[in-house]
Design a protein around this motif. Structure first.
Motif, PDB file in Angstrom:
ATOM      1  N   ALA A  10      49.590  17.250  -5.071  1.00 39.35           N
ATOM      2  CA  ALA A  10      48.373  17.968  -4.702  1.00 39.35           C
ATOM      3  C   ALA A  10      48.232  19.177  -5.620  1.00 39.35           C
ATOM      4  CB  ALA A  10      48.454  18.405  -3.247  1.00 39.35           C
ATOM      5  N   PRO A  11      47.004  19.592  -5.929  1.00 38.77           N
ATOM      6  CA  PRO A  11      46.812  20.723  -6.840  1.00 38.77           C
ATOM      7  C   PRO A  11      47.264  22.057  -6.265  1.00 38.77           C
ATOM      8  CG  PRO A  11      44.702  19.942  -6.005  1.00 38.77           C
ATOM      9  CD  PRO A  11      45.753  18.986  -5.516  1.00 38.77           C
ATOM     10  N   THR A  12      47.365  22.150  -4.939  1.00 38.55           N
ATOM     11  CA  THR A  12      47.854  23.380  -4.299  1.00 38.55           C
ATOM     12  C   THR A  12      48.782  23.003  -3.152  1.00 38.55           C
ATOM     13  OG1 THR A  12      46.034  23.533  -2.702  1.00 38.55           O
ATOM     14  CG2 THR A  12      45.716  24.628  -4.842  1.00 38.55           C
ATOM     15  N   PHE A  13      49.564  23.973  -2.718  1.00 39.46           N
ATOM     16  CA  PHE A  13      50.427  23.794  -1.549  1.00 39.46           C
ATOM     17  C   PHE A  13      50.578  25.136  -0.858  1.00 39.46           C
ATOM     18  CE2 PHE A  13      53.193  24.805  -5.093  1.00 39.46           C
ATOM     19  CZ  PHE A  13      54.092  25.718  -4.576  1.00 39.46           C
ATOM     20  N   LYS A  14      50.915  25.087   0.429  1.00 43.10           N
ATOM     21  CA  LYS A  14      51.091  26.304   1.212  1.00 43.10           C
ATOM     22  C   LYS A  14      52.559  26.503   1.553  1.00 43.10           C
ATOM     23  CE  LYS A  14      46.484  26.264   3.177  1.00 43.10           C
ATOM     24  NZ  LYS A  14      45.678  26.253   4.410  1.00 43.10           N
ATOM     25  N   ALA A  15      52.965  27.769   1.525  1.00 43.19           N
ATOM     26  CA  ALA A  15      54.331  28.139   1.899  1.00 43.19           C
ATOM     27  C   ALA A  15      54.324  29.595   2.340  1.00 43.19           C
ATOM     28  CB  ALA A  15      55.289  27.941   0.735  1.00 43.19           C
ATOM     29  N   LYS A  16      55.266  29.928   3.201  1.00 45.70           N
ATOM     30  CA  LYS A  16      55.381  31.315   3.666  1.00 45.70           C
ATOM     31  C   LYS A  16      56.415  32.052   2.825  1.00 45.70           C
ATOM     32  CE  LYS A  16      53.712  30.723   8.285  1.00 45.70           C
ATOM     33  NZ  LYS A  16      53.796  31.124   9.666  1.00 45.70           N
ATOM     34  N   ALA A  17      56.066  33.286   2.488  1.00 50.07           N
ATOM     35  CA  ALA A  17      56.995  34.180   1.797  1.00 50.07           C
ATOM     36  C   ALA A  17      57.241  35.369   2.713  1.00 50.07           C
ATOM     37  CB  ALA A  17      56.407  34.653   0.465  1.00 50.07           C
ATOM     38  N   PHE A  33      49.560  28.256  -3.011  1.00 50.50           N
ATOM     39  CA  PHE A  33      50.033  28.329  -4.385  1.00 50.50           C
ATOM     40  C   PHE A  33      49.448  27.209  -5.241  1.00 50.50           C
ATOM     41  CE2 PHE A  33      53.495  30.203  -1.871  1.00 50.50           C
ATOM     42  CZ  PHE A  33      53.781  31.348  -2.587  1.00 50.50           C
ATOM     43  N   LYS A  34      49.364  27.470  -6.540  1.00 45.39           N
ATOM     44  CA  LYS A  34      48.973  26.447  -7.505  1.00 45.39           C
ATOM     45  C   LYS A  34      50.181  25.573  -7.815  1.00 45.39           C
ATOM     46  CE  LYS A  34      45.883  29.636  -9.895  1.00 45.39           C
ATOM     47  NZ  LYS A  34      45.648  30.400 -11.133  1.00 45.39           N
ATOM     48  N   HIS A  35      49.964  24.290  -7.918  1.00 41.69           N
ATOM     49  CA  HIS A  35      51.028  23.386  -8.352  1.00 41.69           C
ATOM     50  C   HIS A  35      51.144  23.450  -9.874  1.00 41.69           C
ATOM     51  CE1 HIS A  35      52.555  19.552  -9.905  1.00 41.69           C
ATOM     52  NE2 HIS A  35      53.416  19.695  -8.925  1.00 41.69           N
ATOM     53  N   ARG A  36      52.352  23.319 -10.385  1.00 43.12           N
ATOM     54  CA  ARG A  36      52.594  23.191 -11.824  1.00 43.12           C
ATOM     55  C   ARG A  36      53.569  22.045 -12.038  1.00 43.12           C
ATOM     56  NH1 ARG A  36      51.417  28.745 -11.986  1.00 43.12           N
ATOM     57  NH2 ARG A  36      50.263  29.328 -13.839  1.00 43.12           N
ATOM     58  N   THR A  37      53.355  21.308 -13.114  1.00 37.22           N
ATOM     59  CA  THR A  37      54.310  20.273 -13.488  1.00 37.22           C
ATOM     60  C   THR A  37      55.559  20.942 -14.049  1.00 37.22           C
ATOM     61  OG1 THR A  37      53.510  20.114 -15.755  1.00 37.22           O
ATOM     62  CG2 THR A  37      52.440  18.682 -14.101  1.00 37.22           C
ATOM     63  N   ARG A  38      56.579  20.167 -14.305  1.00 38.32           N
ATOM     64  CA  ARG A  38      57.812  20.695 -14.888  1.00 38.32           C
ATOM     65  C   ARG A  38      57.523  21.418 -16.214  1.00 38.32           C
ATOM     66  NH1 ARG A  38      63.429  19.079 -14.970  1.00 38.32           N
ATOM     67  NH2 ARG A  38      62.897  17.579 -13.375  1.00 38.32           N
ATOM     68  N   ILE A  89      57.077  36.901  -3.447  1.00 41.91           N
ATOM     69  CA  ILE A  89      56.107  35.807  -3.540  1.00 41.91           C
ATOM     70  C   ILE A  89      56.429  34.898  -4.716  1.00 41.91           C
ATOM     71  CG2 ILE A  89      53.667  35.250  -3.925  1.00 41.91           C
ATOM     72  CD1 ILE A  89      53.078  37.985  -2.457  1.00 41.91           C
ATOM     73  N   VAL A  90      56.713  35.482  -5.867  1.00 41.74           N
ATOM     74  CA  VAL A  90      57.029  34.682  -7.053  1.00 41.74           C
ATOM     75  C   VAL A  90      58.330  33.897  -6.833  1.00 41.74           C
ATOM     76  CG1 VAL A  90      57.657  34.787  -9.501  1.00 41.74           C
ATOM     77  CG2 VAL A  90      55.705  36.114  -8.657  1.00 41.74           C
ATOM     78  N   ALA A  91      59.325  34.533  -6.221  1.00 39.64           N
ATOM     79  CA  ALA A  91      60.583  33.834  -5.943  1.00 39.64           C
ATOM     80  C   ALA A  91      60.349  32.651  -5.013  1.00 39.64           C
ATOM     81  CB  ALA A  91      61.604  34.797  -5.327  1.00 39.64           C
ATOM     82  N   ARG A  92      59.506  32.825  -4.013  1.00 45.09           N
ATOM     83  CA  ARG A  92      59.205  31.725  -3.094  1.00 45.09           C
ATOM     84  C   ARG A  92      58.485  30.588  -3.821  1.00 45.09           C
ATOM     85  NH1 ARG A  92      60.970  28.854   0.952  1.00 45.09           N
ATOM     86  NH2 ARG A  92      59.292  28.119   2.289  1.00 45.09           N
ATOM     87  N   TYR A  93      57.572  30.945  -4.714  1.00 44.05           N
ATOM     88  CA  TYR A  93      56.834  29.954  -5.504  1.00 44.05           C
ATOM     89  C   TYR A  93      57.798  29.106  -6.329  1.00 44.05           C
ATOM     90  CZ  TYR A  93      53.655  28.190  -9.139  1.00 44.05           C
ATOM     91  OH  TYR A  93      52.949  27.397  -9.998  1.00 44.05           O
ATOM     92  N   VAL A  94      58.672  29.762  -7.064  1.00 42.23           N
ATOM     93  CA  VAL A  94      59.639  29.053  -7.906  1.00 42.23           C
ATOM     94  C   VAL A  94      60.554  28.199  -7.029  1.00 42.23           C
ATOM     95  CG1 VAL A  94      61.583  29.352  -9.497  1.00 42.23           C
ATOM     96  CG2 VAL A  94      59.511  30.740  -9.771  1.00 42.23           C
ATOM     97  N   GLU A  95      61.018  28.765  -5.921  1.00 37.94           N
ATOM     98  CA  GLU A  95      61.881  28.028  -5.000  1.00 37.94           C
ATOM     99  C   GLU A  95      61.194  26.770  -4.480  1.00 37.94           C
ATOM    100  OE1 GLU A  95      62.884  29.048  -0.528  1.00 37.94           O
ATOM    101  OE2 GLU A  95      64.030  30.339  -1.893  1.00 37.94           O
ATOM    102  N   GLU A  96      59.944  26.874  -4.111  1.00 35.14           N
ATOM    103  CA  GLU A  96      59.199  25.704  -3.610  1.00 35.14           C
ATOM    104  C   GLU A  96      59.083  24.624  -4.679  1.00 35.14           C
ATOM    105  OE1 GLU A  96      57.756  24.662  -0.631  1.00 35.14           O
ATOM    106  OE2 GLU A  96      58.976  26.261   0.202  1.00 35.14           O
ATOM    107  N   LEU A  97      58.771  25.006  -5.908  1.00 32.33           N
ATOM    108  CA  LEU A  97      58.640  24.001  -6.968  1.00 32.33           C
ATOM    109  C   LEU A  97      59.981  23.358  -7.280  1.00 32.33           C
ATOM    110  CD1 LEU A  97      56.031  25.572  -9.380  1.00 32.33           C
ATOM    111  CD2 LEU A  97      55.718  23.662  -7.830  1.00 32.33           C
ATOM    112  N   ILE A  98      61.043  24.123  -7.283  1.00 37.80           N
ATOM    113  CA  ILE A  98      62.371  23.572  -7.552  1.00 37.80           C
ATOM    114  C   ILE A  98      62.798  22.644  -6.428  1.00 37.80           C
ATOM    115  CG2 ILE A  98      64.819  24.153  -7.775  1.00 37.80           C
ATOM    116  CD1 ILE A  98      63.906  26.616  -9.381  1.00 37.80           C
ATOM    117  N   GLN A  99      62.545  23.032  -5.190  1.00 30.33           N
ATOM    118  CA  GLN A  99      62.874  22.170  -4.048  1.00 30.33           C
ATOM    119  C   GLN A  99      62.107  20.878  -4.148  1.00 30.33           C
ATOM    120  OE1 GLN A  99      62.085  24.235  -0.413  1.00 30.33           O
ATOM    121  NE2 GLN A  99      64.021  25.307  -0.426  1.00 30.33           N
TER     122      GLN A  99
END
Length: 104
Positions: A10-17, A33-38, A89-99
């Motif tokens: 999906a182009p976006t996703f939701k997560a709590k920080a 958050f915006k989704h990003r590919t690897r 917020i940025v740490a949560r974003y990176v964590e979500e993409l890595i997970q």
């Protein structure tokens, strides 16, 4: 009904920080958050040095659950009033993409 896995994310996703609040407990706030590919994520991380907190958040966010309207001025107010917000917020974003990648 179970959600089926799709190759296209999906182009976006939701997560709590958890936003640190001085003198109190951190407060969980839901962000969109915006989704990003690897490859996009690697490029974003490479170019992150020297980027302001406001620009970093504008690069990753598309919305939030706060009653305040989402936009540059509100993000500026957030980072001015809560110094730990941008890193959280940025740490949560990176964590979500890595997970998300660990699961694939």
């Amino acid at each position: 009904m179970a959600v089926k896995f799709k190759l296209e994310a999906a182009p976006t996703f939701k997560a709590k920080a958890d936003i640190p609040v001085h003198g109190g407990e951190a407060v969980p706030v839901e962000f969109e958050f915006k989704h990003r590919t690897r490859d996009e994520m690697a490029k974003w991380l490479e170019t992150s040095a020297g980027r302001s907190d406001v620009d970093s958040l504008l690069d990753v966010l598309v919305g939030w659950e706060l009653s305040d309207s989402f936009g540059k001025e509100s993000i500026e107010r957030l980072v001015q009033n809560y110094c730990g917000a941008a890193p959280a917020i940025v740490a949560r974003y990176v964590e979500e993409l890595i997970q998300a990648r660990r699961g694939n």
